[in-house]
Design a protein around this motif. Sequence first.
Motif, mmCIF file in Angstrom:
data_model
loop_
_atom_site.group_PDB
_atom_site.id
_atom_site.type_symbol
_atom_site.label_atom_id
_atom_site.label_comp_id
_atom_site.label_asym_id
_atom_site.label_seq_id
_atom_site.Cartn_x
_atom_site.Cartn_y
_atom_site.Cartn_z
ATOM 1 N N CYS A 33 0.748 -1.165 0.060
ATOM 2 C CA CYS A 33 -0.069 0.039 0.015
ATOM 3 C C CYS A 33 0.792 1.065 0.168
ATOM 4 O O CYS A 33 1.726 1.194 0.859
ATOM 5 C CB CYS A 33 -0.638 -0.067 1.295
ATOM 6 S SG CYS A 33 -2.051 -1.370 1.304
ATOM 7 N N CYS B 22 0.144 5.921 -0.797
ATOM 8 C CA CYS B 22 -0.816 6.794 -1.043
ATOM 9 C C CYS B 22 -1.680 6.774 -2.620
ATOM 10 O O CYS B 22 -2.736 7.273 -2.359
ATOM 11 C CB CYS B 22 -0.432 8.032 -0.648
ATOM 12 S SG CYS B 22 0.620 8.605 -2.006
ATOM 13 N N VAL C 170 -5.671 1.866 -3.982
ATOM 14 C CA VAL C 170 -6.869 1.639 -3.198
ATOM 15 C C VAL C 170 -6.818 -0.149 -3.239
ATOM 16 O O VAL C 170 -6.887 -0.630 -4.361
ATOM 17 C CB VAL C 170 -8.099 2.162 -3.665
ATOM 18 C CG1 VAL C 170 -9.434 1.695 -3.224
ATOM 19 C CG2 VAL C 170 -8.041 3.657 -3.880
ATOM 20 N N GLN D 175 -13.301 6.767 8.526
ATOM 21 C CA GLN D 175 -13.909 7.086 7.156
ATOM 22 C C GLN D 175 -13.459 8.727 6.931
ATOM 23 O O GLN D 175 -13.630 9.475 7.945
ATOM 24 C CB GLN D 175 -15.282 6.849 7.170
ATOM 25 C CG GLN D 175 -15.583 5.537 6.905
ATOM 26 C CD GLN D 175 -17.301 5.155 6.894
ATOM 27 O OE1 GLN D 175 -17.764 5.732 7.655
ATOM 28 N NE2 GLN D 175 -17.411 4.483 5.885
ATOM 29 N N ASP D 176 -13.241 9.070 5.690
ATOM 30 C CA ASP D 176 -13.130 10.446 5.433
ATOM 31 C C ASP D 176 -14.073 11.037 4.636
ATOM 32 O O ASP D 176 -14.167 10.476 3.588
ATOM 33 C CB ASP D 176 -11.753 10.642 4.567
ATOM 34 C CG ASP D 176 -11.169 12.060 4.328
ATOM 35 O OD1 ASP D 176 -11.871 12.900 4.769
ATOM 36 O OD2 ASP D 176 -10.143 12.167 4.037
ATOM 37 N N HIS E 295 -13.662 13.497 9.876
ATOM 38 C CA HIS E 295 -13.101 12.203 9.913
ATOM 39 C C HIS E 295 -13.822 11.492 11.117
ATOM 40 O O HIS E 295 -14.300 11.975 12.252
ATOM 41 C CB HIS E 295 -11.684 11.890 10.185
ATOM 42 C CG HIS E 295 -10.460 12.262 9.353
ATOM 43 N ND1 HIS E 295 -9.304 12.277 9.434
ATOM 44 C CD2 HIS E 295 -10.703 12.669 7.948
ATOM 45 C CE1 HIS E 295 -8.772 12.680 8.433
ATOM 46 N NE2 HIS E 295 -9.858 13.023 7.522
ATOM 47 N N ASP F 39 -15.931 3.049 1.837
ATOM 48 C CA ASP F 39 -14.289 3.457 1.617
ATOM 49 C C ASP F 39 -13.903 3.688 3.103
ATOM 50 O O ASP F 39 -14.280 4.704 3.915
ATOM 51 C CB ASP F 39 -14.045 4.693 0.795
ATOM 52 C CG ASP F 39 -14.258 4.347 -0.636
ATOM 53 O OD1 ASP F 39 -13.306 3.666 -1.279
ATOM 54 O OD2 ASP F 39 -15.371 4.591 -1.283
ATOM 55 N N TYR G 124 -10.043 3.983 5.528
ATOM 56 C CA TYR G 124 -8.749 4.501 5.713
ATOM 57 C C TYR G 124 -8.160 4.053 7.069
ATOM 58 O O TYR G 124 -8.620 3.742 7.890
ATOM 59 C CB TYR G 124 -8.454 5.810 5.762
ATOM 60 C CG TYR G 124 -8.679 6.490 4.369
ATOM 61 C CD1 TYR G 124 -7.937 6.721 3.310
ATOM 62 C CD2 TYR G 124 -10.227 6.833 4.109
ATOM 63 C CE1 TYR G 124 -8.338 7.431 2.016
ATOM 64 C CE2 TYR G 124 -10.746 7.411 3.049
ATOM 65 C CZ TYR G 124 -9.826 7.576 1.960
ATOM 66 O OH TYR G 124 -10.095 8.186 0.620
ATOM 67 N N SER H 46 -0.477 6.576 3.901
ATOM 68 C CA SER H 46 -2.273 6.249 4.190
ATOM 69 C C SER H 46 -2.646 5.205 3.282
ATOM 70 O O SER H 46 -2.278 4.726 2.231
ATOM 71 C CB SER H 46 -3.020 7.377 3.744
ATOM 72 O OG SER H 46 -4.023 7.440 3.726
ATOM 73 N N HIS I 281 -5.572 3.037 2.118
ATOM 74 C CA HIS I 281 -7.028 3.270 1.638
ATOM 75 C C HIS I 281 -7.714 1.755 1.073
ATOM 76 O O HIS I 281 -7.235 1.199 0.304
ATOM 77 C CB HIS I 281 -7.124 4.232 0.488
ATOM 78 C CG HIS I 281 -8.642 4.422 -0.085
ATOM 79 N ND1 HIS I 281 -8.784 5.403 -1.281
ATOM 80 C CD2 HIS I 281 -9.819 4.063 0.292
ATOM 81 C CE1 HIS I 281 -10.199 5.449 -1.307
ATOM 82 N NE2 HIS I 281 -10.948 4.643 -0.654
ATOM 83 N N ARG J 269 -11.264 -0.321 0.209
ATOM 84 C CA ARG J 269 -12.763 -0.161 -0.386
ATOM 85 C C ARG J 269 -13.610 -1.726 -0.074
ATOM 86 O O ARG J 269 -13.128 -2.509 -0.731
ATOM 87 C CB ARG J 269 -12.620 0.058 -1.779
ATOM 88 C CG ARG J 269 -14.265 0.330 -2.458
ATOM 89 C CD ARG J 269 -14.386 0.765 -3.631
ATOM 90 N NE ARG J 269 -13.943 2.230 -3.706
ATOM 91 C CZ ARG J 269 -12.793 2.572 -4.669
ATOM 92 N NH1 ARG J 269 -12.241 1.967 -5.332
ATOM 93 N NH2 ARG J 269 -12.483 3.993 -4.477
#
Length: 130
Positions: A9, A11, A14, A48-49, A55, A95, A97, A120, A122, A124
Amino acid sequence: DILVDGKLCDCDIVVDCKVGDPIPLEVKLTNRSKHSVGPFALTVTPYQDYQNGVHNYELQDAITFVGSNTFYIDSVKPTKDSVYFGALLFLYTGDFYLNIKFHEDNCSRELPLSWFCLPSVHIRAMEPVA
């Protein structure tokens, strides 16, 4: 390095996963310094963003950890790697994070600065395909 479901992972990536399936989480720390570092703890916190600066960290009904969301680490030897494994279970689609933080035991000056810049993550979570 951080791997979710075996995928590295950063940035820009996903990671897709299925709701209801345990998703492996791997955190690999490399100590490039000349000294051992530790003890410390590493905590993974999902959120979650909402893309408006807000957040949501209240996700106990949406995500659970298989095991603990905190890894306790005695030390990482110079020029060595240390790998920690866990798993996430997503209960709903969406989604998400991962926020990864270090908690030092009065040794913040010893931890490599790159460890405070972990990418970060991410994820899904999608419905399983029937």
